[in-house]
Design an enzyme around this catalytic site. Structure first.
Site, mmCIF file in Angstrom:
data_model
loop_
_atom_site.group_PDB
_atom_site.id
_atom_site.type_symbol
_atom_site.label_atom_id
_atom_site.label_comp_id
_atom_site.label_asym_id
_atom_site.label_seq_id
_atom_site.Cartn_x
_atom_site.Cartn_y
_atom_site.Cartn_z
ATOM 1 N N SER A 150 0.853 -1.191 0.000
ATOM 2 C CA SER A 150 0.000 0.000 0.000
ATOM 3 C C SER A 150 0.880 1.228 0.000
ATOM 4 O O SER A 150 2.034 1.188 0.470
ATOM 5 C CB SER A 150 -0.889 0.019 1.252
ATOM 6 O OG SER A 150 -1.541 1.274 1.397
ATOM 7 N N TYR A 163 -1.412 -0.743 10.321
ATOM 8 C CA TYR A 163 -1.620 -1.128 8.920
ATOM 9 C C TYR A 163 -0.437 -0.689 8.064
ATOM 10 O O TYR A 163 0.108 -1.472 7.271
ATOM 11 C CB TYR A 163 -2.905 -0.494 8.408
ATOM 12 C CG TYR A 163 -3.180 -0.735 6.938
ATOM 13 C CD1 TYR A 163 -3.674 -1.954 6.492
ATOM 14 C CD2 TYR A 163 -2.955 0.275 5.998
ATOM 15 C CE1 TYR A 163 -3.927 -2.177 5.138
ATOM 16 C CE2 TYR A 163 -3.211 0.066 4.653
ATOM 17 C CZ TYR A 163 -3.702 -1.162 4.232
ATOM 18 O OH TYR A 163 -3.942 -1.371 2.894
ATOM 19 N N LYS A 167 2.168 -3.129 6.011
ATOM 20 C CA LYS A 167 2.344 -3.022 4.564
ATOM 21 C C LYS A 167 3.791 -2.683 4.202
ATOM 22 O O LYS A 167 4.301 -3.122 3.160
ATOM 23 C CB LYS A 167 1.384 -1.978 3.989
ATOM 24 C CG LYS A 167 -0.082 -2.408 4.003
ATOM 25 C CD LYS A 167 -0.312 -3.649 3.144
ATOM 26 C CE LYS A 167 -1.792 -3.928 2.934
ATOM 27 N NZ LYS A 167 -2.018 -5.136 2.106
#
Length: 282
Positions: A150, A163, A167
């Site tokens: 991401s 998160y 990633k």
């Protein structure tokens, strides 16, 4: 079709295929390129809704309901892949993501929040890739593994630290796996999507064209097809000399410094005539 893009006779596993977004689109495009796709999702309902229609249209797609975050789930996926006619070749790790409830200040992130996001994103990618690489080696096959990171893993991720860190770890794992597996003829790469129009992103990103023009150099959000196109490229022989790389597919979102305005010129340029002159020469 360019012969380097043709994937006839190859088996490609797509983990996270059932959400109706990037994973489902990858499944369709890879099958259209000639591969037999083993489409994996934890939800049989999602597979029935989004993936089964692809098989009904004649594409070579086999659905498998399994949880790729568990060893049993991974074993189920590989067993299904072995029963398919063709040569085991490709893996796409799309499974992961984050619920809207995971957005919070770093000072509020609990150990369970952290572990849940790392399991869903990093661990699923790594252990699925590990098992797939072992299977490729056992059959002396070359292959290609592509994972979805991401933009949050390529830059800062304010209020989404777990998160973003998971990633970012996918990027690091991709580079290391690429080195270790290169001699076996297995390439390992990743894509890092920017803001993409999917059902999942719609839960926390509203429609605001003016904001998109301010934030993204190309002035719009991406589509699942644009993400899937980059993934298909990395799977295919068109990228036969690329490994260990993470490609940002973000429309230039990462290029827009905070001091740039909607016309991509510096906000520090106070003279509007000078700004207009710059634009005339572009």
């Amino acid at each position: 079709m360019d012969s380097s893009l043709n994937m006839d006779g190859r088996i490609v596993v797509v983990s996270g295929a059932g959400g109706g977004g990037i994973g489902t689109t990858v499944t369709r495009m890879v099958a259209e390129a000639g591969a037999t796709v083993v489409a994996v999702s934890r939800s049989q309902d999602n597979l029935d809704t989004h993936v089964a229609p692809l098989a009904d249209k004649g594409l070579n797609v086999v659905t498998v309901a399994a949880d790729a975050s568990t060893d049993d789930g991974i074993a189920t996926v590989l067993d299904a892949a072995r029963r398919v006619d063709g040569t085991l070749y490709g893996l796409v790790n799309v499974a992961g993501g984050a619920a809207p409830s995971t957005w919070m200040p770093a000072t509020r992130v609990s150990r369970s929040d952290w572990r849940e996001l790392f399991t869903a994103n990093l661990e699923t990618m790594f252990f699925m890739s590990q098992a797939f690489a072992v299977a490729l080696r056992a059959e002396s096959n070359c292959g290609s593994i592509v994972s979805v990171s991401s933009i949050s893993g390529m830059n800062t991720a304010p209020y989404h630290v777990a998160y973003g860190t998971a990633k970012a770890a996918i990027v690091a794992a991709t580079r290391t796996l690429a080195v270790e597996l290169a001699e076996a003829g297995i390439r390992v790469n990743a894509v890092a999507p920017g803001v993409t129009e999917t059902a999942a992103s719609a839960t926390y990103v509203d429609a605001d064209p003016d904001r998109d023009r301010r934030a993204i150099a190309m002035g719009r959000r991406g589509t699942p097809e644009e993400q899937a196109g980059a993934i298909l490229f990395l799977l295919s022989d068109l990228s036969s000399y690329i490994t260990g790389q993470t490609i940002l597919v973000d429309g230039g979102l990462n290029l827009r410094w905070s001091h740039l305005g909607g016309d991509n010129t510096s906000l520090f340029l106070a003279d509007d005539d000078f700004r207009a002159a710059i634009r005339r020469h572009s």
